[in-house]
Structure formats: C-alpha cells, structure tokens
Design a protein around this motif. Structure first.
Motif, PDB file in Angstrom:
ATOM      1  N   THR A 168       0.805  -1.224   0.000  1.00  0.00           N
ATOM      2  CA  THR A 168       0.000   0.000   0.000  1.00  0.00           C
ATOM      3  C   THR A 168       0.840   1.276   0.000  1.00  0.00           C
ATOM      4  OG1 THR A 168      -0.132  -0.126   2.419  1.00  0.00           O
ATOM      5  CG2 THR A 168      -1.945  -1.104   1.174  1.00  0.00           C
ATOM      6  N   ASN A 169       2.170   1.097   0.026  1.00  0.00           N
ATOM      7  CA  ASN A 169       3.077   2.250   0.087  1.00  0.00           C
ATOM      8  C   ASN A 169       2.821   3.114   1.316  1.00  0.00           C
ATOM      9  OD1 ASN A 169       4.544   1.732  -2.360  1.00  0.00           O
ATOM     10  ND2 ASN A 169       2.762   2.463  -3.499  1.00  0.00           N
ATOM     11  N   LEU A 170       2.562   2.436   2.423  1.00  0.00           N
ATOM     12  CA  LEU A 170       2.330   3.118   3.695  1.00  0.00           C
ATOM     13  C   LEU A 170       3.385   2.694   4.709  1.00  0.00           C
ATOM     14  CD1 LEU A 170      -1.541   2.599   4.010  1.00  0.00           C
ATOM     15  CD2 LEU A 170      -0.390   4.736   3.401  1.00  0.00           C
ATOM     16  N   ALA A 171       3.559   3.495   5.728  1.00  0.00           N
ATOM     17  CA  ALA A 171       4.428   3.090   6.834  1.00  0.00           C
ATOM     18  C   ALA A 171       3.699   2.063   7.687  1.00  0.00           C
ATOM     19  CB  ALA A 171       4.779   4.311   7.692  1.00  0.00           C
ATOM     20  N   GLY A 172       4.467   1.222   8.366  1.00  0.00           N
ATOM     21  CA  GLY A 172       3.868   0.193   9.195  1.00  0.00           C
ATOM     22  C   GLY A 172       2.942   0.764  10.250  1.00  0.00           C
ATOM     23  N   GLY A 173       3.370   1.876  10.863  1.00  0.00           N
ATOM     24  CA  GLY A 173       2.527   2.505  11.877  1.00  0.00           C
ATOM     25  C   GLY A 173       1.220   3.019  11.303  1.00  0.00           C
ATOM     26  N   THR A 174       1.279   3.511  10.062  1.00  0.00           N
ATOM     27  CA  THR A 174       0.063   3.998   9.410  1.00  0.00           C
ATOM     28  C   THR A 174      -0.895   2.850   9.132  1.00  0.00           C
ATOM     29  OG1 THR A 174       1.362   5.761   8.377  1.00  0.00           O
ATOM     30  CG2 THR A 174      -0.816   5.313   7.459  1.00  0.00           C
ATOM     31  N   VAL A 175      -0.345   1.714   8.729  1.00  0.00           N
ATOM     32  CA  VAL A 175      -1.178   0.527   8.508  1.00  0.00           C
ATOM     33  C   VAL A 175      -1.894   0.151   9.797  1.00  0.00           C
ATOM     34  CG1 VAL A 175      -1.142  -1.967   8.052  1.00  0.00           C
ATOM     35  CG2 VAL A 175       0.171  -0.399   6.596  1.00  0.00           C
ATOM     36  N   ARG A 176      -1.158   0.122  10.903  1.00  0.00           N
ATOM     37  CA  ARG A 176      -1.768  -0.228  12.185  1.00  0.00           C
ATOM     38  C   ARG A 176      -2.840   0.786  12.584  1.00  0.00           C
ATOM     39  NH1 ARG A 176       3.543  -2.234  13.033  1.00  0.00           N
ATOM     40  NH2 ARG A 176       4.335  -0.163  13.644  1.00  0.00           N
ATOM     41  N   ASN A 177      -2.592   2.060  12.261  1.00  0.00           N
ATOM     42  CA  ASN A 177      -3.579   3.092  12.574  1.00  0.00           C
ATOM     43  C   ASN A 177      -4.869   2.890  11.780  1.00  0.00           C
ATOM     44  OD1 ASN A 177      -1.900   4.361  14.406  1.00  0.00           O
ATOM     45  ND2 ASN A 177      -1.134   5.874  12.935  1.00  0.00           N
ATOM     46  N   TYR A 178      -4.719   2.520  10.501  1.00  0.00           N
ATOM     47  CA  TYR A 178      -5.905   2.268   9.676  1.00  0.00           C
ATOM     48  C   TYR A 178      -6.697   1.076  10.207  1.00  0.00           C
ATOM     49  CZ  TYR A 178      -5.001   5.613   5.904  1.00  0.00           C
ATOM     50  OH  TYR A 178      -4.843   6.761   5.169  1.00  0.00           O
ATOM     51  N   VAL A 179      -5.996   0.024  10.604  1.00  0.00           N
ATOM     52  CA  VAL A 179      -6.668  -1.144  11.160  1.00  0.00           C
ATOM     53  C   VAL A 179      -7.399  -0.772  12.449  1.00  0.00           C
ATOM     54  CG1 VAL A 179      -6.344  -3.425  12.212  1.00  0.00           C
ATOM     55  CG2 VAL A 179      -5.110  -2.830  10.121  1.00  0.00           C
ATOM     56  N   ALA A 180      -6.734   0.006  13.286  1.00  0.00           N
ATOM     57  CA  ALA A 180      -7.345   0.428  14.551  1.00  0.00           C
ATOM     58  C   ALA A 180      -8.570   1.300  14.295  1.00  0.00           C
ATOM     59  CB  ALA A 180      -6.325   1.188  15.399  1.00  0.00           C
ATOM     60  N   ALA A 181      -8.473   2.198  13.317  1.00  0.00           N
ATOM     61  CA  ALA A 181      -9.601   3.075  13.002  1.00  0.00           C
ATOM     62  C   ALA A 181     -10.786   2.270  12.479  1.00  0.00           C
ATOM     63  CB  ALA A 181      -9.169   4.121  11.968  1.00  0.00           C
ATOM     64  N   ALA A 182     -10.508   1.306  11.602  1.00  0.00           N
ATOM     65  CA  ALA A 182     -11.576   0.466  11.058  1.00  0.00           C
ATOM     66  C   ALA A 182     -12.234  -0.354  12.165  1.00  0.00           C
ATOM     67  CB  ALA A 182     -11.019  -0.460   9.974  1.00  0.00           C
ATOM     68  N   THR A 183     -11.415  -0.892  13.059  1.00  0.00           N
ATOM     69  CA  THR A 183     -11.936  -1.687  14.165  1.00  0.00           C
ATOM     70  C   THR A 183     -12.850  -0.847  15.051  1.00  0.00           C
ATOM     71  OG1 THR A 183      -9.947  -3.075  14.149  1.00  0.00           O
ATOM     72  CG2 THR A 183     -11.285  -3.107  16.156  1.00  0.00           C
ATOM     73  N   ALA A 184     -12.436   0.389  15.323  1.00  0.00           N
ATOM     74  CA  ALA A 184     -13.242   1.282  16.161  1.00  0.00           C
ATOM     75  C   ALA A 184     -14.550   1.670  15.468  1.00  0.00           C
ATOM     76  CB  ALA A 184     -12.434   2.529  16.511  1.00  0.00           C
ATOM     77  N   LYS A 185     -14.471   2.006  14.183  1.00  0.00           N
ATOM     78  CA  LYS A 185     -15.669   2.421  13.449  1.00  0.00           C
ATOM     79  C   LYS A 185     -16.718   1.305  13.396  1.00  0.00           C
ATOM     80  CE  LYS A 185     -13.733   5.894  10.276  1.00  0.00           C
ATOM     81  NZ  LYS A 185     -13.501   6.218   8.854  1.00  0.00           N
ATOM     82  N   LEU A 186     -16.264   0.062  13.345  1.00  0.00           N
ATOM     83  CA  LEU A 186     -17.181  -1.073  13.256  1.00  0.00           C
ATOM     84  C   LEU A 186     -17.629  -1.560  14.628  1.00  0.00           C
ATOM     85  CD1 LEU A 186     -15.500  -3.095  10.357  1.00  0.00           C
ATOM     86  CD2 LEU A 186     -17.450  -1.541  10.241  1.00  0.00           C
ATOM     87  N   GLY A 187     -17.111  -0.937  15.681  1.00  0.00           N
ATOM     88  CA  GLY A 187     -17.487  -1.342  17.030  1.00  0.00           C
ATOM     89  C   GLY A 187     -17.001  -2.735  17.368  1.00  0.00           C
ATOM     90  N   ALA A 188     -15.887  -3.125  16.768  1.00  0.00           N
ATOM     91  CA  ALA A 188     -15.351  -4.472  16.955  1.00  0.00           C
ATOM     92  C   ALA A 188     -14.366  -4.497  18.118  1.00  0.00           C
ATOM     93  CB  ALA A 188     -14.660  -4.948  15.678  1.00  0.00           C
TER      94      ALA A 188
END
Length: 205
Positions: A168-188
């Motif tokens: 994805t041409n992203l930094a590892g920390g950014t990837v983790r942030n996206y995963v965390a954001a998606a998890t929060a938005k879905l209430g998971a």
C-alpha cells in the motif's frame, strides 16, 4: 427458428455448473457454448467462444465473479453478464452493477427465472433478486474509507503488517492506525472481529 443465444456458465462447483448447463439446454432458444470453473477461465472461454451472455458465480477461486465481470466486459464487450449468488449482500450488488453486470440472481431461483433473466440481459435489461434489492434499501452505510477497506482487505489475507505496508506504500505505523480506526468504526473488539463484520456486510471479500 430464431438463432439461439450463446451462453457461458461459470461456477467452481462441477455439479452445480453441470446442472445449470443441463437446465438451460432445455430451453429452445438457449445454447450453452462453454463452461468454466473460475473467473480467469471464464474470461478465456468468453474470448474463445464469444457468448451472448455469461452466467458467473459470485464466489469462485482464481478471480471471483465480480472481479471477472470488468475483465470479461473488456474482452468481450457485447457479452452481457449475469451473476449468481447463494448469499449475496447489498455491497455485492453495488459492486456487481458498477463492474458492469446487468443482473444479480439468487442461486436458488427457478431455472425458468434464470432463463428469462438471461434473455432480458441480452436485451440490455437489468434484474436484481427481489430479496437482495429489499435488503439493500435497509442496509447500513459502509463507514470505512477506501484506505481502511484496502488495509482491512489485505489484513484479512493474514498478511504481516510489513507486507501490507509495502503493498500500500504506507508506513507500518500507518497501517496499524488504519486497522485500529476500522476496528473502532465497526465497534469491533479486535481486528479479526472487524474483518468478520466487514465480510458479513459484503464490504470486503
């Protein structure tokens, strides 16, 4: 007698593919000219046999039905596409129509219904399974951004963060942030639960 419509049938389950082909062969105006077991083979068979209508299973190995639609439409522009699904979701419907499919039919639909849909698709007519259309009206909106979906889709393949970052041409920390954001938005409660929710809604496949 009028010229019969040439039909391609693609499904990864041999028995279903054979049964569909046999049922369609009973229609005087339909002729199954080719069969395929996955999306890639469906496109190749379409190039070879130039069908009027392709009937594709939504979920197949080697390229699912939706991902095969756009490629098939590029390869054989005059071929109308009908998608079959045993468990479609409203998001699948949107993706299928955006990819160029004209019809979305439940796998349990009577053979006569499928035959009529094939004829209609050849005339350029759209058809959507009524139950799926009703579900689409009440489906919750997808709260995830395109980047969050992309990262979650790759995470669903059980890829390490470093691999997802490279793809994805992203930094590892950014990837983790996206995963965390998606998890929060879905209430998971976890990444795995977020992936399960997104899959159940048809937002990722």
């Amino acid at each position: 007698m009028a010229e019969r419509l040439r039909v391609l049938v693609a499904d990864d389950e041999t028995t279903i593919r054979a049964a569909l082909s046999a049922l369609l062969a009973l229609e005087d105006d339909l002729h199954v000219v080719a069969q395929a077991g996955d999306g890639h083979e469906a496109v190749e068979q379409a190039r070879r046999h130039r069908p009027d209508v392709a009937v594709l299973d939504l979920e197949m190995p080697g390229g699912d039905g939706i991902s095969a639609v756009a490629e098939l439409r590029r390869a054989v522009p005059d071929c109308a596409v009908v998608l079959l699904s045993g468990r479609g979701r409203p998001a699948h419907l949107r993706d299928a129509l955006e990819a160029g499919a004209l019809a979305f039919v439940a796998k349990g639909a009577p053979a006569g219904t499928l035959a009529e849909v094939i004829r209609g698709a050849h005339r350029g007519e759209r058809y959507v399974d009524p139950a799926l259309a009703a579900d689409a009206l009440t489906a919750p909106p997808n709260p995830l951004s395109e980047r969050e979906l992309e990262v979650l889709r790759l995470a669903a393949l059980d890829l390490p963060t470093a691999v997802i970052a490279r793809r994805t041409n992203l930094a590892g920390g950014t990837v983790r942030n996206y995963v965390a954001a998606a998890t929060a938005k879905l209430g998971a409660a976890s990444k795995a639960q977020a992936i399960a929710i997104a899959r159940a809604q048809g937002w990722i496949r």
